[in-house]
Design a protein around this motif. Structure first.
Motif, PDB file in Angstrom:
ATOM      1  N   LYS A  38      20.571  22.420  17.631  1.00 39.00           N
ATOM      2  CA  LYS A  38      19.640  23.647  17.463  1.00 39.00           C
ATOM      3  C   LYS A  38      20.063  24.946  18.137  1.00 39.00           C
ATOM      4  O   LYS A  38      19.792  25.850  17.347  1.00 39.00           O
ATOM      5  N   VAL A  39      20.503  24.616  19.361  1.00 42.09           N
ATOM      6  CA  VAL A  39      21.061  26.065  20.035  1.00 42.09           C
ATOM      7  C   VAL A  39      22.199  26.306  19.502  1.00 42.09           C
ATOM      8  O   VAL A  39      22.416  27.784  18.892  1.00 42.09           O
ATOM      9  N   GLY A  40      22.888  25.542  18.680  1.00 43.60           N
ATOM     10  CA  GLY A  40      24.053  26.155  18.086  1.00 43.60           C
ATOM     11  C   GLY A  40      23.843  26.861  16.697  1.00 43.60           C
ATOM     12  O   GLY A  40      24.309  27.928  16.373  1.00 43.60           O
ATOM     13  N   PHE A  41      22.896  26.351  16.012  1.00 43.12           N
ATOM     14  CA  PHE A  41      22.486  26.546  14.634  1.00 43.12           C
ATOM     15  C   PHE A  41      21.799  28.099  14.968  1.00 43.12           C
ATOM     16  O   PHE A  41      22.038  29.122  14.099  1.00 43.12           O
ATOM     17  N   GLN A  42      20.945  28.222  16.111  1.00 44.53           N
ATOM     18  CA  GLN A  42      20.550  29.518  16.310  1.00 44.53           C
ATOM     19  C   GLN A  42      21.455  30.624  16.630  1.00 44.53           C
ATOM     20  O   GLN A  42      21.218  31.758  16.324  1.00 44.53           O
ATOM     21  N   ARG A  43      22.448  30.051  17.295  1.00 45.82           N
ATOM     22  CA  ARG A  43      23.292  31.113  17.777  1.00 45.82           C
ATOM     23  C   ARG A  43      24.268  31.428  16.611  1.00 45.82           C
ATOM     24  O   ARG A  43      24.536  32.643  16.364  1.00 45.82           O
ATOM     25  N   MET A  61      34.814  17.407  20.109  1.00 45.59           N
ATOM     26  CA  MET A  61      34.568  16.468  18.900  1.00 45.59           C
ATOM     27  C   MET A  61      33.282  15.606  19.060  1.00 45.59           C
ATOM     28  O   MET A  61      33.189  14.885  20.078  1.00 45.59           O
ATOM     29  N   GLY A  62      32.651  15.242  18.347  1.00 46.86           N
ATOM     30  CA  GLY A  62      31.259  14.411  18.020  1.00 46.86           C
ATOM     31  C   GLY A  62      30.430  15.004  18.393  1.00 46.86           C
ATOM     32  O   GLY A  62      29.093  14.324  18.449  1.00 46.86           O
ATOM     33  N   LEU A  63      30.197  16.376  18.525  1.00 47.28           N
ATOM     34  CA  LEU A  63      28.825  16.891  18.947  1.00 47.28           C
ATOM     35  C   LEU A  63      28.073  17.616  17.771  1.00 47.28           C
ATOM     36  O   LEU A  63      27.006  18.212  17.742  1.00 47.28           O
ATOM     37  N   GLY A  64      28.816  17.397  16.676  1.00 45.30           N
ATOM     38  CA  GLY A  64      27.854  17.729  15.419  1.00 45.30           C
ATOM     39  C   GLY A  64      28.295  18.971  14.647  1.00 45.30           C
ATOM     40  O   GLY A  64      27.314  19.806  14.354  1.00 45.30           O
ATOM     41  N   LYS A  65      29.651  19.403  14.684  1.00 48.54           N
ATOM     42  CA  LYS A  65      29.748  21.020  14.374  1.00 48.54           C
ATOM     43  C   LYS A  65      29.615  20.860  12.897  1.00 48.54           C
ATOM     44  O   LYS A  65      28.944  22.028  12.317  1.00 48.54           O
ATOM     45  N   THR A  66      29.906  19.848  12.191  1.00 49.50           N
ATOM     46  CA  THR A  66      29.678  19.967  10.627  1.00 49.50           C
ATOM     47  C   THR A  66      28.279  20.196  10.287  1.00 49.50           C
ATOM     48  O   THR A  66      27.881  20.888   9.483  1.00 49.50           O
ATOM     49  N   LEU A  67      27.342  19.324  11.017  1.00 52.32           N
ATOM     50  CA  LEU A  67      26.003  19.579  10.797  1.00 52.32           C
ATOM     51  C   LEU A  67      25.366  21.154  11.166  1.00 52.32           C
ATOM     52  O   LEU A  67      24.788  21.838  10.075  1.00 52.32           O
ATOM     53  N   GLN A  68      25.870  21.615  11.997  1.00 48.06           N
ATOM     54  CA  GLN A  68      25.569  22.918  12.822  1.00 48.06           C
ATOM     55  C   GLN A  68      25.929  23.811  11.363  1.00 48.06           C
ATOM     56  O   GLN A  68      25.249  24.853  10.993  1.00 48.06           O
ATOM     57  N   ALA A  69      27.183  23.838  10.886  1.00 49.23           N
ATOM     58  CA  ALA A  69      27.819  24.647  10.031  1.00 49.23           C
ATOM     59  C   ALA A  69      26.957  24.556   8.597  1.00 49.23           C
ATOM     60  O   ALA A  69      26.653  25.688   8.007  1.00 49.23           O
ATOM     61  N   LEU A  70      26.723  23.393   8.348  1.00 51.92           N
ATOM     62  CA  LEU A  70      25.982  23.046   6.927  1.00 51.92           C
ATOM     63  C   LEU A  70      24.520  23.812   6.946  1.00 51.92           C
ATOM     64  O   LEU A  70      24.104  24.440   6.215  1.00 51.92           O
ATOM     65  N   MET A  71      23.986  23.560   8.265  1.00 52.46           N
ATOM     66  CA  MET A  71      22.753  24.451   8.561  1.00 52.46           C
ATOM     67  C   MET A  71      22.730  25.825   8.403  1.00 52.46           C
ATOM     68  O   MET A  71      21.942  26.311   7.615  1.00 52.46           O
ATOM     69  N   LEU A  72      23.666  26.356   8.631  1.00 52.48           N
ATOM     70  CA  LEU A  72      23.944  27.647   8.523  1.00 52.48           C
ATOM     71  C   LEU A  72      24.279  28.109   7.206  1.00 52.48           C
ATOM     72  O   LEU A  72      23.540  29.096   6.622  1.00 52.48           O
TER      73      LEU A  72
END
Length: 280
Positions: A38-43, A61-72
């Motif tokens: 959530k913090v990553g998406f907001q940033r 690796m494993g902290l969900g970078k792909t999900l954060q990118a797709l949310m953006l």
């Protein structure tokens, strides 16, 4: 930007009113977004709102970078659909082994009507778009989500370069760490509003790795590589150099444009780690 600073652009004119930071509607309601995600998406939305040209998401690796990118990306697409942002296609560039993961996470976590079926341009799929030694990308709509490999982008640089992209995501962005490589030059030649670099290893061999990645997200931010080497890399060979001071100086330059979280930081919301030993 190799021998001298030829191109610099840290901001992008977006001509929009400050947009609210809320999860995209396309994100499925049952998806559990961890606090650090959530913090990553907001940033990411914050730097997008500020008009920044790009960002470096360097989570372990494993902290969900792909999900954060797709949310953006889905958040931006929804603003386009509402008429708040000019509609343009988006591009994901990744090693071929990771493209299936991108495809799977998109279908698993999002309502796929937001982009429709991703257009994968690599391998045998290229036959459908290939014309002599070029790709005919005229059929790519402004609503498309395109996925390709670094090698394909390098080989068909002129074809991809004819399109104006909204968001370009570079997964495993360390692939563009050699400043003079054809793959690096082809990637940096693209026309894009926002460049998101994703890598769990922003520095592998030298600080020049970081320069090359940042130069895609924020062209010219760290100067040309020649000056960067003189300022940061060359002094490392001097036994009397204050390496800590140099590192802190570089860190202060990139901190506003990079988000780096590690697994061992015990981020809230991560499932507990379990180790299982298989009998011999």
């Amino acid at each position: 930007n190799a021998t001298e600073l030829e191109y610099q652009k840290n901001q992008t004119e977006r001509n929009v009113i400050q947009l609210t930071i809320a999860y995209p509607n396309a994100l499925k309601k049952e998806v559990n977004v961890y606090p650090h995600q959530k913090v990553g998406f907001q940033r990411l939305v914050e730097v997008w709102n500020k008009g920044r040209r790009g960002f470096l998401l360097a989570d372990d690796m494993g902290l969900g970078k792909t999900l954060q990118a797709l949310m953006l990306m889905t958040w931006v697409r929804e603003k386009m659909n509402a008429g708040l942002i000019k509609s343009k296609p988006m591009l994901v560039v990744a090693p071929v082994a990771l493209l299936k993961n991108w495809h799977d996470e998109y279908g698993r976590f999002f309502d796929t009507t937001i982009f429709g079926e991703p257009l994968e341009l690599h391998g045998t799929n290229l036959k459908l778009y290939k014309h002599i030694n070029k790709l005919n990308l005229s059929l790519i709509s402004k609503e498309s989500l395109v996925m390709t490999t670094y090698e394909t982008l390098r080989d068909y640089q002129l074809s991809f370069g004819r399109l104006e992209w909204s968001v370009i995501v570079l997964d495993e962005a360390q692939k563009i760490k050699p400043p003079s490589a054809m793959m690096t030059n082809a990637t940096k030649a693209m026309k894009y509003d926002f460049g998101l670099c994703m890598t769990g290893t922003p520095v592998e061999n030298s600080w020049v790795d970081l320069w090359s990645i940042v130069d895609f997200a924020l062209p010219g931010k760290l100067g040309c590589v020649k000056d960067f080497n003189r300022k940061y890399q060359v002094p490392l060979s001097n036994k009397s150099a204050d390496i800590f001071k140099l590192g802190q100086e570089l860190k202060s330059e990139v901190d506003p444009y990079i988000l780096r979280r590690l697994k061992e930081d015990n981020l809230k919301g991560l499932p507990e780690k379990h180790i299982y030993h298989c009998p011999v």
